[in-house]
Design an enzyme around this catalytic site. Structure first.
Site, PDB file in Angstrom:
ATOM      1  N   GLN A   4      -9.110   2.153   1.877  1.00 54.14           N
ATOM      2  CA  GLN A   4      -8.130   2.950   2.637  1.00 54.14           C
ATOM      3  C   GLN A   4      -8.851   3.846   3.636  1.00 54.14           C
ATOM      4  OE1 GLN A   4      -5.052   2.037   2.049  1.00 54.14           O
ATOM      5  NE2 GLN A   4      -5.785   0.835   0.302  1.00 54.14           N
TER       6      GLN A   4
ATOM      7  N   TYR B 228      -6.169  -0.936  -7.008  1.00 51.45           N
ATOM      8  CA  TYR B 228      -5.498  -2.141  -6.487  1.00 51.45           C
ATOM      9  C   TYR B 228      -4.856  -1.910  -5.127  1.00 51.45           C
ATOM     10  CZ  TYR B 228      -1.061  -1.090  -9.266  1.00 51.45           C
ATOM     11  OH  TYR B 228       0.067  -0.580  -9.842  1.00 51.45           O
ATOM     12  N   GLU B 229      -4.577  -2.998  -4.459  1.00 51.45           N
ATOM     13  CA  GLU B 229      -4.112  -2.980  -3.057  1.00 51.45           C
ATOM     14  C   GLU B 229      -5.102  -2.244  -2.158  1.00 51.45           C
ATOM     15  OE1 GLU B 229      -1.929  -4.978  -2.704  1.00 51.45           O
ATOM     16  OE2 GLU B 229      -0.923  -5.030  -4.628  1.00 51.45           O
ATOM     17  N   GLY B 230      -6.378  -2.426  -2.436  1.00 50.39           N
ATOM     18  CA  GLY B 230      -7.419  -1.777  -1.648  1.00 50.39           C
ATOM     19  C   GLY B 230      -7.821  -0.458  -2.273  1.00 50.39           C
TER      20      GLY B 230
ATOM     21  N   ARG C  89       0.824  -1.217   0.000  1.00 49.89           N
ATOM     22  CA  ARG C  89       0.000   0.000   0.000  1.00 49.89           C
ATOM     23  C   ARG C  89       0.852   1.259   0.000  1.00 49.89           C
ATOM     24  NH1 ARG C  89      -5.351  -1.756   3.642  1.00 49.89           N
ATOM     25  NH2 ARG C  89      -6.232  -2.993   1.918  1.00 49.89           N
TER      26      ARG C  89
END
Lengths: 596, 596
Positions: free
Chosen positions: A449, A442-444, A298
């Protein structure tokens, strides 16, 4: 056509003048080798690699993309990508921050972040391959058994293999509790993994021979939901406990995605069909291990937003200086030319200053967060470790969320400066905008977040990270309370920090009464927090510049950009405050059937 | 994969309940035929055409794009585009709003705008071909000589030919004063045009045999700058004064651009090499005629932003209802399913409501502006014509600027609702985002709209359009002053209108002292004005819904969306106010050499 020059002067300014990283490194066990000379040498060599090896491959990589051969289930990456990776490995970059006992150079993560910003500016798609390896390395370093680190981590750190994170399935991305991939025990202590994973970055490619997949799956007797997820190492070619590489594992890339951007970064559907794997960590505790990778990733995706902002800005600035169009409103500035350059126009300057403010402020914020990561990892003082850990955990969703969203905003502005020419592929600006668009997904997603920030880091963890951060801002304001040259920043920063604390308490009370209030405020809270965090770093940057031996022009530029930020960006917080204070009702009132 | 259903219910609501267009049409000479039955029939048939003919060609058009054959200098448009144009012509759509004396149906522009919104939702790229013809028709209708209208306008209105606007050259887009294309007189009263034009939409294609280029060029003795520009008709195949179509003219498409989006809309480099043309209007007065086309085109590009917003919203909404992911924060809403649909989550609702608020509010605003256009064109009352003309002239940069920027914002949100799946080409969402990106660039960037609004429409023209608009808002507020059910909107709307007037006066004073102040405030003023204009249309929409025979659910949805708009979008004005009040200094302080 697009250009890139690594922002070495600003990187050095942030690392040495603002953060004084080497003072910290000097007292951190394991970091003392990172002296100022070492730091500067690494920055310079990284800049050369990014500028000379990676940047020239960026537009070609976008145009060519990755291709999939159905017959062999193999992937060909764009021309030059594989060779660049070999050079990256040869140059020792792949293991820059990995522990020396596994073959790494053991340099601080903050320095790795500076490298990564340059890599992402130069070639975001290419940067995804080492990023995924780095994530897999982190997970193994922290959660792997000794033999696993020996057998799997070393080749990753050496760049002989690369890694992946296999989380998402067709029916679940954010909601990993729904995942279906199964793991069944084999007699020799290994496992047989079966299932389909999608959106697997670097799942198949031609850089190296073996690819190590870190796969989330369920044991036969696993409880439902996220408490029944385990993590497995599943290599493309089987690897025995003694490190012997064997035959091809029963897994393959089934197809690759056609995407809006990052065409050089392959996105695979991965089919596991009883593939041999090894469990990492404890049964049903896979999510914790995965989050080690995820948090690393992240922050790293935040750097992607920063990298694109920087490069897009450089190109917009060059164009604004070269392109002659219209006269300045207050009379010709270059009467000898047929028209004035774009940069004389106030709104072009607004767009450029917005990019400059987010690039330089974002760099300071991201490297600040990475420095906390280094402290959390290396400090001998448990209290200092705990504080740094709380800070980086609190700042991770802000760095990821804000710097990716501002990356989208800034690549938008940079394209806009080019006018219609920004829309033309060969000018390179539209690629930055397309590439940036993945970073809030991506990655949340940004939404994840936001919930991680407000729901988990602030509310669930009693805001410990926020408290440390506010205390630091308070100390900074107190330290400069009598400094007339900083008063224009200290007063609004102090007011913003006070409001931040009060607003957080208010939201906490409301969310205690109705959990939907957290969800209704989280997105605005993320931006709100991010803008104030940047205001702090901007005030620090002005103070640091003034106290430094930088040139008068450099100091003036920092101050002018900070003024712009405080006058024209920071007030965005007020729209977010109004939205948050309006509560959840206006989001929940409309019945599902009435949306359209 | 992406879907589209024309928003007939909301179009009818805006036209009949909010704007009561047919009441106006009934008293406008030349518009009386547009009865409610006619309006509804046109809407329904247009919806069928958009849904059934155009929408299915959208994704294929993006994937295939246009191709250029160097040998023949010809362009092939995507599969089905040419046939769709033939159907559009056969259905009488191309001449829907053109004057009957030239073969048109003479229906109001407001109805043409409703058609255009649907066309743009269905297939933005395709819609550019008729849009360019429409612009060329407008210029000819207003500025052409009788024989030119007979010879050139009729085939355009009949769809036998199409038109273009040839303004931009490699070194000048916004700054037309720099243009170099030359026109030299021939003995027969025609002209010989030579020069290179770029970014020519529909400059070459395979829809029809002849293409009519409206070209800006300079006479040999023309004064420098914009006062030396004349307008010419330059057909692909020569056309004599008697209408006889002759041999190929000496002009050709030299290449086509590779663009971020609108792949089905061809963008040509056009080379004119002594091509035969005819002057339109007076020598050196070409810019005025071109602005007739331009203003038509600017409102139309605003509709493109609206069309994309609507379609992206429909798809995001459908996905948010189908995709199951996570549980509602206040407990499962669909316990029988493995997870709740996305639409239960507050921030997903925020993204959907933002799109809904801009789609429906934007539709009301755009059609309001078009209705002023109809009144300005047809009213028998000079005072009413003048007022309507001032209003549409004032609103044109707002409609163009705001609806294209919110189109980009909304296609961003719609893609975000899809998560990672939004980034995948086949799901169709990323095309909307790429297509939307052109709309803030062509027909004048947002920066140009902003300067047109604040510099020209407000300051130079003494804010006559703004005064009419504020008076109308004031009258609306006064009319509903005692209406308790509308108080939640009337109070903030009245306050916003008051602030708008005061802020404008303040900016006027500052700009009088320093013209840079206008340029420094213009961008924020555009958004600021747009958000208040939408607030007015949203309040009117609630009032109109309440007074209508619409269903209780429809009324509730309008009210809830308006509440959302007032609570979470309108406060954005405060960030813009702060930026405007901060003045020009923070944009001008940084020296050019200090930007980086």
């Amino acid at each position: 056509m697009s250009r890139y020059t690594a922002p070495l002067a600003d990187l050095r300014f942030v690392l040495h003048d603002v953060l004084e990283v080497t003072t910290t490194y000097a007292r951190l066990p394991g970091c003392a080798e990172a002296t100022r000379d070492v730091v500067d040498a690494v920055l310079e060599e990284a800049a050369k690699f990014a500028e000379q090896v990676l940047a020239p491959l960026n537009q070609g990589g976008d145009a060519e993309g990755c291709s999939y051969d159905k017959a062999t289930q193999s992937v060909r990456t764009p021309k030059g990508f594989k060779e660049a990776f070999a050079k990256y490995v040869d140059g020792g970059w792949i293991g820059l921050t990995a522990a020396p006992e596994f073959g790494g150079q053991g340099l601080p993560e903050t320095l790795g972040a500076a490298l990564k910003e340059m890599v992402d500016s130069a070639n975001l798609s290419w940067g995804n391959y080492p990023m995924l390896s780095h994530g897999a390395s982190s997970a193994l370093e922290h959660h792997g058994e000794d033999w696993q680190r020996e057998v799997f981590l070393k080749p990753l750190v050496a760049g002989a293999w690369t890694g992946t994170m296999c989380l998402t399935e067709p029916h679940c991305g954010t909601d990993l509790g729904l995942l279906k991939t199964r793991a069944e025990p084999a007699a020799d202590g290994s496992w047989r993994i079966s299932g389909t994973k999608i959106f697997i970055t670097a799942g198949e490619h031609d850089f190296v021979d073996n690819i190590l997949h870190l796969v989330l799956a369920r044991l036969p007797d696993a409880p439902a939901g996220v408490k029944g997820i385990s993590l497995f190492l599943v290599p493309k070619f089987k690897v025995a406990r003694d490190g012997t590489v064997g035959e091809r594992n029963s897994l393959a890339c089934g197809s690759i995605e056609h995407k809006m951007g990052i065409h050089g970064s392959v996105t695979c559907v991965m089919n596991f069909d009883g593939a041999e794997g090894w469990m990492v960590g404890q049964p049903n505790k896979g999510l914790a291990a995965m989050f080690t990778m995820m948090n690393t990733a992240r922050l790293a995706v935040g750097l992607q937003g920063l990298g694109l902002t920087e490069r897009a800005y450089q190109n917009a600035l060059a164009y604004a200086r070269e392109r002659l169009q219209m006269r300045s409103l207050s009379g010709p500035k270059f009467p000898e030319k047929p028209a004035d350059p774009l940069i004389v126009h106030p709104d072009v300057r607004r767009m450029l200053l917005t990019q400059k403010a987010f690039a330089e402020g974002g760099r300071a914020l991201a490297l600040y967060a990475y420095l906390q990561e280094d402290i959390a990892r290396h400090s001998a003082d448990p209290a200092e470790r705990e504080r740094a850990e709380a800070l980086v955990s609190f700042l991770t969703p802000i760095v990821k969320g804000l710097l990716t969203e501002t990356g989208i905003e800034c690549t938008y502005h940079a394209l806009q400066v080019f006018g219609g020419h920004g829309y033309i592929v060969e000018n390179g600006m539209e690629q930055f905008a397309r590439d940036a668009r993945i970073t809030t997904l991506y990655e949340g997603t940004t939404q994840i977040q936001a919930i991680d920030l407000l729901g988990r880091k602030v509310m669930q963890l009693q805001g410990v990270g926020l408290k440390h951060f506010l205390a630091e801002i308070g100390a900074f304001c107190a330290r400069h309370a009598g400094d007339a040259t900083l008063a224009e920043f200290i007063a609004p920063l102090g007011a913003a920090a006070k409001e931040w604390g009060e607003l957080t308490l208010d939201l906490g009370k409301r969310a205690a009464a109705n959990p939907e209030e957290m969800g209704a405020a989280a997105y605005d809270y993320l931006f709100y927090s991010g803008y104030i965090a940047l205001a702090y770093l901007w005030a620090r940057s002005v103070a640091a510049a003034d106290a430094s031996t930088q040139s008068a022009g450099f100091k003036a530029a920092k101050r002018a950009t900070a003024r712009f930020y405080y006058a024209r960006i920071l007030p965005r917080t007020q729209a977010h405050v109004a939205a948050m204070r309006s509560g959840a009702a206006n989001l929940l009132e409309l019945e599902e059937g009435q949306f359209g």
